[in-house]
Design a protein around this motif. Structure first.
Motif, PDB file in Angstrom:
ATOM      1  N   THR A 246      32.564  51.827  59.209  1.00 44.38           N
ATOM      2  CA  THR A 246      33.103  50.742  60.684  1.00 44.38           C
ATOM      3  C   THR A 246      33.171  49.655  59.509  1.00 44.38           C
ATOM      4  OG1 THR A 246      30.813  51.288  60.990  1.00 44.38           O
ATOM      5  CG2 THR A 246      32.206  52.636  62.682  1.00 44.38           C
ATOM      6  N   ASP A 247      32.144  49.640  59.363  1.00 47.17           N
ATOM      7  CA  ASP A 247      32.420  48.419  59.278  1.00 47.17           C
ATOM      8  C   ASP A 247      33.303  47.572  57.295  1.00 47.17           C
ATOM      9  OD1 ASP A 247      28.539  47.028  59.305  1.00 47.17           O
ATOM     10  OD2 ASP A 247      30.768  47.449  60.087  1.00 47.17           O
ATOM     11  N   TYR A 248      33.448  46.747  56.819  1.00 49.73           N
ATOM     12  CA  TYR A 248      34.495  46.375  56.383  1.00 49.73           C
ATOM     13  C   TYR A 248      33.895  46.774  54.582  1.00 49.73           C
ATOM     14  CZ  TYR A 248      38.549  45.855  58.748  1.00 49.73           C
ATOM     15  OH  TYR A 248      39.491  46.415  59.254  1.00 49.73           O
TER      16      TYR A 248
ATOM     17  N   CYS B  49      32.198  49.125  53.612  1.00 49.64           N
ATOM     18  CA  CYS B  49      31.102  50.735  52.976  1.00 49.64           C
ATOM     19  C   CYS B  49      31.680  51.444  52.965  1.00 49.64           C
ATOM     20  CB  CYS B  49      30.599  50.535  54.806  1.00 49.64           C
ATOM     21  SG  CYS B  49      29.403  51.675  54.334  1.00 49.64           S
TER      22      CYS B  49
ATOM     23  N   GLN C  85      28.352  49.037  49.466  1.00 52.29           N
ATOM     24  CA  GLN C  85      28.330  48.170  50.115  1.00 52.29           C
ATOM     25  C   GLN C  85      28.184  47.291  50.208  1.00 52.29           C
ATOM     26  OE1 GLN C  85      27.928  48.595  54.635  1.00 52.29           O
ATOM     27  NE2 GLN C  85      28.312  46.668  53.881  1.00 52.29           N
TER      28      GLN C  85
ATOM     29  N   SER D 221      29.326  42.511  50.812  1.00 54.00           N
ATOM     30  CA  SER D 221      28.516  41.644  51.349  1.00 54.00           C
ATOM     31  C   SER D 221      29.374  40.669  50.598  1.00 54.00           C
ATOM     32  CB  SER D 221      27.291  41.681  52.018  1.00 54.00           C
ATOM     33  OG  SER D 221      26.937  42.229  50.485  1.00 54.00           O
TER      34      SER D 221
ATOM     35  N   THR E 112      34.088  37.655  62.693  1.00 59.18           N
ATOM     36  CA  THR E 112      35.182  38.328  62.967  1.00 59.18           C
ATOM     37  C   THR E 112      37.074  37.921  64.262  1.00 59.18           C
ATOM     38  OG1 THR E 112      33.331  39.177  62.244  1.00 59.18           O
ATOM     39  CG2 THR E 112      35.584  40.809  62.285  1.00 59.18           C
TER      40      THR E 112
END
Lengths: 434, 296
Positions: A41-43, A45, A58, A60, A177
């Motif tokens: 769901t996270d950008y 990952c 992942q 970041s 975001t």
């Protein structure tokens, strides 16, 4: 903990099988295992499944001061971790040789190839730049870690979105975001690693070795390429002597594989983008609908279908005529319970209604027959089924519906036909009972 | 991450699902993260940890309580040997006066030179020559059957092959399963009536080999016959191996009777079909029925 040692029999078996061009899982020499890419769901990952090898990446980002000799370039930092859940041989915190090798290769593949535009990561020259950090976690080790790691890293980088930054004079605002949409990284090309394992001093070659094959191999050649046929890095380990044409051949194979894999990554990214845009479900939880905790689940395997028709014909010709059997061996005597078996009810009630229904159905059926006489042949199936030795008496003929054009009428027909069947059988029963 | 749901650990009450499982009523099965008890009066043993004053399980298994000590015995674990267990192991190293044997436990087991039977009789002093010729007896990669003589303080097992029934294993098939599936019995060496012999090692390694026939027992058990095994024997052994894998996949307790019933119920199928999931289920179901009937 030490890994289970490979026995001599297994080693000999594997080498002999490779000599005969056979692999443990039935693949061909240049075949990859099935690759599955899913995003969270996270950008940034990404999960990659290469057969049973499973890797998570992942990405970041963070604002830091740049290096002094490169004030207007962002930084990229790679970190691979071998989790103990991947293999009993991996221990937390221990810097093994394999770990160092994987880290170096990933850095060479992604950083030295300049696939990411680091200048676009600059915010204020000399003061603030973005540092992109890629963490790759190994979740299951079944061979060929480098390929899977490179696919996961580049897919995660393509998927990642960094926060938007606004500069007004001296002030720098980083928008969250919710305020402004995050922007993707600018990636020039996608370098992907392809591994070739060599056996018997370079005589035999296999692409994408699994864990067993890796244990018996002599040497490994890793070629990192992008789909524009540019080689980003080459590394040969194990100390085997390779000939020039072998390396050239490997690079050709690598270019084919890389274009396939790049397409796969792009497709996965597209699907994810579409799902997010249309408000559909995305993320890991949604990409695992088929996986249940079933101990005996086997993967879908391809079946050889070319000679099925001939085989089927042969079997049919050689088969004997099935013996005439009664639909149900149970002879229902009057007075016994016939609930749910579609027979005449013995409760003694509602007899008049049933008789009326029977008459109605028959007249309706006659009309249908007249209208669609040409479909009699199709309904020939009905007659066959009533003589079959299936124990079910309510044979609902659903598949006939789809083949006919007038679906509603044929539905009725089907219902009527099945009811007719029941009555036929009832009459048969009555005859036999008496 | 907001969309991901997390399930919090809850104490699960034991539910008796069916009469056949009523035997488990006394046992408490837990999974990692389950709270065993909130009472602080208990000492924590293996397989548990303290999580905010609550005793939580860290492995999946059954809870054992001895007075004030609470521990969780895991269902699937490495082999924890006890004195007297029969194991099947593989030689991994040849060291100065001993061999290191891999037995699916946390540490490699040890087979001392003084614990093996040397050819030429039992009571012979181990000389320096014996040390140098260790490799002639057992090399790396050889399979042996042995018995646990003692357990070292760090948990490593000390094995011995001082009986004629133990020793180097010759031609046969090894099946690696979980140690918790092997039932403890009086004897682990069986000659199955179907024409093969089986060694059910307590460590989960099961060895299938053709029946010895009219062979006299060789001295020391280090003679391995390399005569070719007949096709019928090989078929029996392959079928047994697939049956063992089927039983292992369905977590059926393994002992000679269950293996034999499984073999019989697999006869209508082809040997290679036994590994298909649906055929496996069918065979194991028939085996379970037969076992239940046999119990009475």
């Amino acid at each position: 903990m030490r890994d289970t040692p490979l026995s001599n029999c297994e080693r000999d078996f594997l080498l002999k099988a490779i000599q005969e061009k056979k692999r443990l899982d039935g693949r061909q020499t240049y075949d990859y295992r099935s690759i599955k890419i899913s995003f969270g769901t996270d950008y940034g990952c990404c999960f990659v499944d290469l057969g049973k090898t499973r890797i998570m990446a992942q990405v970041s980002c963070e604002l830091i001061t740049p290096k002094e000799n490169r004030p207007n370039e962002g930084l990229i930092f790679f970190n691979i971790e071998l989790s103990p859940m991947a293999s009993p041989a991996f221990e937390m915190g221990r810097q093994s040789e394999l770990l160092v090798k994987l880290n170096r290769q990933l850095e060479r593949c992604l950083r030295n190839s300049k696939c990411i535009d680091t200048e676009s990561l600059c915010v204020v020259s000399g003061e603030k730049v973005w540092q992109i950090r890629v963490d790759v976690h190994l979740l299951n080790h079944d061979g060929n870690l480098m390929d899977a790691a490179s696919i996961a890293a580049i897919a995660a980088l393509c998927h990642f979105r960094r926060p938007d930054v606004g500069i007004q004079g001296e002030e720098v605002t980083v928008y969250s975001t919710e305020e402004r949409d995050p922007i993707p990284l600018s990636i020039y090309h996608m370098p992907i690693c392809v591994s070739f394992s060599f056996f018997q001093q370079g005589t035999y070659l296999l692409v994408d070795p699994c864990e067993r094959e890796e244990r018996v191999m002599d040497g490994l050649l890793m070629i990192a390429m992008n789909k524009h046929r540019e080689i980003c890095s080459i590394q040969s380990s194990g100390g085997i002597m390779l000939l020039k044409d072998q390396v050239l051949r490997c690079s050709k194979i690598a270019s084919v594989k890389v274009s396939e894999i790049t397409e796969l990554i792009n497709k996965a990214l597209e699907n994810d983008k579409k799902a997010r845009k249309t408000g559909g479900k995305f993320g890991f939880a949604e990409s695992l609908p088929q996986e249940r905790i079933t101990a005996l689940k086997t993967d879908v395997s391809p079946v050889e279908m070319s000679d099925v028709k001939e085989k089927a014909n042969e079997i049919v010709q050689r088969a004997e005529v099935p013996p005439q059997t009664v639909p149900s061996p149970v002879l229902t005597a009057p007075g016994t319970g016939q609930v749910g078996e579609g027979l005449e009810n013995s409760w003694g009630l509602k007899e008049e209604e049933e008789e009326e229904e029977e008459e109605e159905d028959e007249t309706v059926e006659l009309k249908m027959e007249l209208e669609e006489g040409h479909e009699e042949k199709g309904r020939g199936d009905v007659v066959v089924i009533s003589d079959s030795d299936s124990e079910e008496e309510d044979v609902v003929i659903l598949n006939q519906v789809t083949t006919k054009e007038k679906a509603s009428i044929s539905n009725q027909q089907g219902a009527v036909a099945s009811k007719q069947q029941q009555q036929q059988q009832k009459k048969k029963k009555k005859k036999r009972g008496q | 991450m907001a969309k991901d749901q997390m399930t919090l650990p809850t104490f699960r009450k034991q539910v008796s699902l069916s009469p056949s499982l009523s035997a488990l009523d006394g046992k408490d099965l837990v999974v990692p993260g389950d709270v065993i008890t909130s009472d602080t009066g208990f000492m924590r043993g293996h397989g548990t940890y303290m999580d905010e004053e609550k005793l939580t399980a860290s492995v999946a298994g059954e809870v054992e309580r001895v007075n004030k000590l609470v521990c969780v015995r895991p269902l699937r674990t490495r082999f924890n040997g006890e004195v007297g267990d029969v194991v099947v192991g593989r030689i991994t190293e040849v060291q100065q006066k001993r061999w290191k044997v891999e037995t699916n436990s946390r540490l490699d087991s040890v087979l001392l030179l003084s614990s093996v039977n040397l050819p030429g009789g039992e009571l012979r002093r181990r000389s320096a020559e014996d040390e140098l010729t260790m490799r002639d007896y057992l090399q790396e990669g050889d399979l042996i059957s042995a018995e646990v003589q003692s357990v070292f303080s760090d948990g490593a097992l000390s094995l011995h092959t001082r009986s004629l029934k133990y020793g180097k294993l010759g031609q046969g098939v090894l099946v690696q399963l979980s140690p918790s599936l092997i039932k403890r019995q009086k004897t682990h060496f069986h000659n199955l009536p179907c024409g093969a012999s089986i060694i059910l090692g307590n460590n989960g390694f099961v060895w299938l080999y053709p029946a010895p026939g009219q062979q006299d027992e060789e001295a020391g058990g280090y003679y391995t016959s390399l005569e070719p095994v007949s096709l019928s024997d090989r078929e029996v052994i392959s079928r047994l191996r697939n049956c063992l894998l089927a039983l292992g996949a369905h977590k059926v307790l393994l002992y000679d009777t269950s293996v034999l019933y499984c073999y019989e119920s697999s006869l209508p199928h082809q040997i290679k079909d036994i590994l298909k999931p649906e055929v496996m289920e069918e065979i194991v179901m028939v085996t379970r029925q037969k076992l239940v009937e046999q119990e009475g």
